[in-house]
Scaffold this motif. Structure first.
Motif, mmCIF file in Angstrom:
data_model
loop_
_atom_site.group_PDB
_atom_site.id
_atom_site.type_symbol
_atom_site.label_atom_id
_atom_site.label_comp_id
_atom_site.label_asym_id
_atom_site.label_seq_id
_atom_site.Cartn_x
_atom_site.Cartn_y
_atom_site.Cartn_z
ATOM 1 N N THR A 175 35.823 30.668 -20.440
ATOM 2 C CA THR A 175 36.955 31.283 -19.751
ATOM 3 C C THR A 175 38.213 30.424 -19.866
ATOM 4 O O THR A 175 39.327 30.944 -19.985
ATOM 5 C CB THR A 175 36.613 31.506 -18.260
ATOM 6 N N ASP A 176 38.057 29.111 -19.840
ATOM 7 C CA ASP A 176 39.212 28.209 -19.907
ATOM 8 C C ASP A 176 39.987 28.397 -21.214
ATOM 9 O O ASP A 176 41.217 28.244 -21.239
ATOM 10 C CB ASP A 176 38.769 26.761 -19.771
ATOM 11 N N TYR A 177 39.297 28.732 -22.280
ATOM 12 C CA TYR A 177 39.958 28.894 -23.584
ATOM 13 C C TYR A 177 40.568 30.279 -23.727
ATOM 14 O O TYR A 177 41.624 30.433 -24.344
ATOM 15 C CB TYR A 177 38.964 28.585 -24.708
ATOM 16 N N TYR A 178 39.935 31.290 -23.123
ATOM 17 C CA TYR A 178 40.563 32.607 -23.114
ATOM 18 C C TYR A 178 41.802 32.618 -22.225
ATOM 19 O O TYR A 178 42.744 33.380 -22.468
ATOM 20 C CB TYR A 178 39.561 33.663 -22.639
ATOM 21 N N ASN A 179 41.821 31.773 -21.194
ATOM 22 C CA ASN A 179 42.969 31.733 -20.285
ATOM 23 C C ASN A 179 44.167 30.992 -20.857
ATOM 24 O O ASN A 179 45.262 31.054 -20.294
ATOM 25 C CB ASN A 179 42.558 31.096 -18.955
ATOM 26 N N LYS A 180 43.973 30.271 -21.958
ATOM 27 C CA LYS A 180 45.104 29.588 -22.585
ATOM 28 C C LYS A 180 46.048 30.608 -23.216
ATOM 29 O O LYS A 180 45.636 31.710 -23.553
ATOM 30 C CB LYS A 180 44.605 28.610 -23.652
ATOM 31 N N PRO A 181 47.321 30.238 -23.407
ATOM 32 C CA PRO A 181 48.253 31.157 -24.076
ATOM 33 C C PRO A 181 47.770 31.482 -25.486
ATOM 34 O O PRO A 181 47.106 30.670 -26.140
ATOM 35 C CB PRO A 181 49.570 30.363 -24.107
ATOM 36 N N ARG A 182 48.085 32.703 -25.960
ATOM 37 C CA ARG A 182 47.702 33.088 -27.324
ATOM 38 C C ARG A 182 48.371 32.149 -28.332
ATOM 39 O O ARG A 182 49.545 31.776 -28.177
ATOM 40 C CB ARG A 182 48.142 34.513 -27.636
ATOM 41 N N LEU A 183 47.635 31.771 -29.349
ATOM 42 C CA LEU A 183 48.183 30.898 -30.386
ATOM 43 C C LEU A 183 49.262 31.615 -31.177
ATOM 44 O O LEU A 183 49.107 32.782 -31.554
ATOM 45 C CB LEU A 183 47.065 30.448 -31.335
ATOM 46 N N GLN A 226 41.493 31.923 -28.454
ATOM 47 C CA GLN A 226 42.945 31.861 -28.248
ATOM 48 C C GLN A 226 43.726 32.760 -29.212
ATOM 49 O O GLN A 226 44.953 32.813 -29.142
ATOM 50 C CB GLN A 226 43.416 30.410 -28.414
ATOM 51 N N SER A 237 42.939 35.106 -16.691
ATOM 52 C CA SER A 237 44.388 35.155 -16.514
ATOM 53 C C SER A 237 44.894 36.597 -16.492
ATOM 54 O O SER A 237 44.455 37.445 -17.280
ATOM 55 C CB SER A 237 45.075 34.394 -17.654
ATOM 56 N N GLU A 257 36.226 28.099 -29.259
ATOM 57 C CA GLU A 257 37.422 27.561 -28.599
ATOM 58 C C GLU A 257 38.690 27.960 -29.348
ATOM 59 O O GLU A 257 39.737 28.200 -28.722
ATOM 60 C CB GLU A 257 37.323 26.034 -28.519
#
Length: 635
Positions: A227-235, A526, A474, A522
C-alpha cells in the motif's frame, strides 16, 4: 526450502518428543534432513524444529536449527541475494562455515537485528530465539510467498508452516471459527490473518512478531506494505523508459530465482505471465530449460497446445500431461492432506498434478503468480470500473433501492439464466456502494454474505478483511491501482500463493515466484493506470515486453484461466462423491450447515439448473476437510 514448526511453552510441559511429532508432520516439505532442539529458558521452554529440502549447500553444514552465539534459528524459504549479503558481512569480520542462506540470515540478524529483513530478496519465514534478550522473533516475507501459522492461548505459542503440525500438540484446540467458515464459502479461501480455527492466525505478509519470555508481551510490527508504494505519487516517466525499467527488473528477478544447487524448471501455461518467465530465462541460454504443462481433453479448458507451440519457439525441453477425470479422482481425496485448511480454488487439481509432473524431472520449479495482480490481467478490474461508471451515481442508488425489494427468483426469463440470483444480489450491492473497490469485493465472492448466512447453521458476524481497507489508500489514487493494491493483499497471497506452496511442497518440490520480487512491485505500483490497461488491453506493458521475445501473433488470444473442468466432472465421474459428501447424513455429521439449504443447492445443480458449480465445490471441499481433520474430535 523446508517446513518449520515449534513452540514456546510457558508451563514447560512440552518436550522433544512432541516437537519431533510436530516437525515430522511436515516431512513432505523437507524429506532430506530433520532437526529438533528444545531450549530451557528461565520462564519457558522453546522448541525449534525443521524439515529440510536441500536446495543450497546440500551438505550437512546447512543443518537446522542453526546456532550462533546467543541466537538460534530455523528458516523456510530462499534468500537469493545471500552471496552479496555474505560479502558485506565478511567485510565486517564475520566468517562462515557453509554456503547456505540460513547462516547469512542468522549472522545478518546478529549484525543488524530486525533491520536485516530489508536487505533480503527472496521468500522466507525465519524464527529466531534470542537467549540473551529472552525473546522469540518470527518474520514473514513481504509478499507472503511462504506461510506461517501460529496458535496462542496465553500459555503456549505454537508456530508452523502448515496447520497439520499443530494437531500433534496437546494444547492445540480445534474449535472452528464460524466467521472464518463464512469467509471461506464466500471467497473459496480464508483471508489473512484469519484461519478456520479460533485462537489461530496467519502472520500477515511483511510483518514480524515478537514474544517476550519475561513478561509474555506479544507485539506485531509491519516492516513492508505494498500500500505504501501505491500511495506514492505516480511516476513521471514515459512508456519507453517504464518498459525498459520493468524489463530490467524482470530479468534480475528471474535470474535470481535460478540460483540453486539442483535442477530448476518452469511451469508454462502458455499465457503471458509464464511465457515471460520462460522466454527471458531461455534467452541467451544454451542449456534448454525444462518446462511443464497440464492439458485437458475437455474443450474450453485446454491451453496445452498453445504452451507447446511457445515451448517449441523458445526451444525449451518441454513436458506435458493431459489429465482426465480419473486423474482428478486419484488426487481428490489427497486434497485435505495437501490443503489442511479449507481451500477450494478451482485449479487445485491441475496445480497438484503439474507439481507431480515437474518433480519427476527437477527439484525447483518457477511459477508466474503475481502477473495478473501486478500488471492488471483480470477482467474483474474492467468489470468493476464499468459497473460503477456506466450511469450517474443517483441512478445507481435508485436502482439498488428498487432491486432490494424484488426477489430475483420471480423475474421471468432471467431467473433461468446462469447463477442469476447471486449475480442480481451482487449488482444490487455494487450499485448501493457505487465504488470500484466494493464492486471488486462482490465480484470476487462466489457466495454472498447473505447466502452464506443461509448455508451456515449458527449465526455469525462478518469479519473485516483487506477488501474493506480501501480507506488506507490515497484519495488521489485512481480506481485501477486501488484495486490492484487490494488484490495483491487478498486473492494473491491467500489464494494463489497458498495453492502453489502446498501443491509443490506436498511432493517435495520448491516453488519459486519470480514475478513477486519486491523490487518489481515497488516500481510497477507507482506507474499510472494507462500503462497497465490501455485501449481495452489488459497487461499492456507486460505484453509489450513479451512481444520482444515471442511474436505477438503467437500470444494474442483470449485469456484462459488455469482451471479444471470441474463443472463437467461433477456431473459425470465425480457425481457420486458430490451426492455422498453433500448428502443429509454427512451434513448432519458435520453439523455446520443448514441441511435443507445445501441439499436444495446440490439437487438443483445435479438436475442441470443454472447453479454456479463453485458453490458446490466450496461446500464439498469443506466436507472433505472436516472428515480428515475434525471428525475424530466430533466423535
Amino acid at each position: 526450502m523446508c517446513g518449520i514448526a515449534g513452540f514456546c511453552d510457558f508451563k514447560k510441559n512440552t518436550g522433544t518428543d512432541v516437537l519431533q511429532h510436530m516437525t515430522d508432520a511436515l516431512t513432505h516439505r523437507g524429506p532430506n534432513d530433520a532437526g529438533y532442539k528444545v531450549f530451557e529458558a528461565s520462564n519457558a521452554a522453546v522448541g525449534l524444529g525443521q524439515r529440510r529440502l536441500s536446495i543450497l549447500d546440500l551438505s550437512s553444514n546447512g543443518h537446522q536449527p542453526m546456532i550462533y552465539e546467543h541466537l538460534s534459528m530455523v528458516f523456510n524459504g530462499e534468500v537469493y541475494n545471500f552471496k552479496e549479503i555474505r560479502l558485506e558481512l565478511e567485510q565486517k569480520g564475520y566468517t562462515f562455515n557453509s554456503w547456505s542462506d540460513t547462516e547469512v540470515i542468522l549472522k545478518g540478524y546478529h549484525c543488524w537485528g530486525d533491520n536485516v529483513v530489508h536487505k533480503l530478496i527472496g521468500m522466507f519465514v525465519y524464527v529466531i530465539f534470542d537467549s540473551k534478550r529472552q525473546e522469540l522473533t518470527i518474520c514473514r516475507d513481504r509478499a507472503g510467498v511462504k506461510p506461517l501459522y501460529y496458535f496462542w492461548n496465553g500459555n503456549v505459542l505454537l508456530f508452523g508452516s502448515e496447520l497439520k503440525a499443530f494437531h500433534q500438540h496437546p494444547a492445540f484446540t480445534k474449535e472452528i471459527d464460524i466467521n472464518s467458515l463464512s469467509l471461506f464459502l464466500q471467497y473459496s479461501y480464508i483471508p489473512a490473518p484469519y484461519t478456520i480455527y479460533k485462537k489461530t492466525c496467519k502472520l500477515n505478509p511483511g510483518h514480524y512478531f515478537k514474544l517476550s519470555l519475561t513478561n509474555r508481551f506479544f507485539s506485531e510490527t509491519k516492516y513492508w506494505d505494498v500500500t505504501d508504494y501505491y500511495n506514492k505519487p505516480r511516476l513521471q516517466i514515459n512508456e519507453a523508459d517504464a518498459m525498459a525499467e520493468v524489463e530490467r527488473l524482470m530479468i534480475s528477478a528471474y535470474e535470481y530465482r535460478m540460483v540453486a544447487d539442483v535442477p530448476v524448471g518452469v511451469f508454462l501455461s502458455g499465457g503471458y505471465d509464464s511465457s515471460s518467465v520462460a522466454a527471458i530465462l531461455q534467452h541467451n541460454r544454451t542449456e534448454r530449460l525444462k518446462t511443464f504443462t497440464i492439458g485437458f481433453e475437455e474443450a474450453g479448458f485446454n491451453e496445452a497446445d498453445e504452451a507447446k507451440k511457445i515451448a517449441a519457439y523458445l526451444g525449451t525441453d518441454h513436458h506435458e500431461w493431459y489429465i482426465k477425470a480419473s486423474d482428478a479422482a486419484d488426487v481428490f481425496h489427497d486434497l485435505p492432506e495437501i490443503y489442511d485448511e479449507p481451500f477450494a480454488d478451482n485449479s487445485v487439481v491441475p496445480t497438484a498434478l503439474v507439481s507431480k509432473l515437474a518433480r519427476q524431472h527437477v527439484k525447483v520449479s518457477l511459477s508466474a503468480d503475481g502477473g495478473d495482480e501486478i500488471f492488471a490481467g483480470y477482467n474483474k478490474f474492467n468489470q468493476s470500473i464499468r459497473y460503477t461508471s456506466g450511469m450517474p451515481s443517483f441512478m445507481q442508488g435508485a436502482l439498488s433501492n428498487i432491486m432490494y425489494y424484488i426477489n430475483p427468483d420471480h423475474i421471468p426469463y432471467f431467473n433461468k439464466k446462469y447463477n442469476f440470483a447471486t449475480r442480481y444480489k451482487k449488482m444490487q450491492k455494487i450499485w448501493a456502494d457505487k465504488t470500484p473497490l466494493s464492486a471488486m469485493k462482490y465480484i470476487s465472492q462466489y457466495i454472498t454474505e447473505d447466502e452464506a448466512r443461509g448455508f451456515i447453521r449458527p449465526e455469525h458476524e462478518c469479519y473485516k478483511t483487506h477488501f474493506d481497507n480501501g480507506s488506507r489508500l490515497s484519495g488521489n489514487l485512481d480506481s485501477l491501482n486501488k484495486m490492484l493494491a487490494i488484490d495483491y493483499k487478498t486473492f494473491l497471497v491467500d489464494n494463489n500463493l497458498v495453492k502453489v506452496d502446498r501443491a509443490t511442497m506436498h511432493v517435495g518440490l520448491e516453488g519459486r515466484e519470480p514475478m513477486l520480487d519486491h523490487r518489481l512491485i515497488e516500481f510497477v505500483a507507482q506507474l499510472p493506470a494507462c500503462m497497465k490497461i490501455q485501449q481495452h488491453t489488459n497487461k499492456y506493458l507486460l505484453k509489450k515486453i513479451v512481444h520482444k521475445y515471442i511474436p505477438k501473433e503467437m500470444m494474442d488470444r483470449p485469456k484462459m484461466p488455469f482451471i479444471a473442468p470441474l463443472k463437467v466432472w461433477f456431473k459425470d465421474e465425480l457425481k457420486e462423491k458430490v451426492q455422498y459428501y453433500l448428502g443429509e447424513a454427512k451434513l448432519k455429521e458435520t453439523g455446520m450447515f443448514q441441511v435443507e439449504s445445501v441439499k436444495k443447492l446440490t439437487e438443483e445443480y445435479l438436475a442441470g439448473k443454472q447453479v454456479n458449480y463453485q458453490k458446490v465445490w466450496n461446500l464439498l471441499v469443506f466436507q472433505l476437510w472436516y472428515e480428515r481433520w475434525n471428525k475424530t474430535q466430533a466423535a
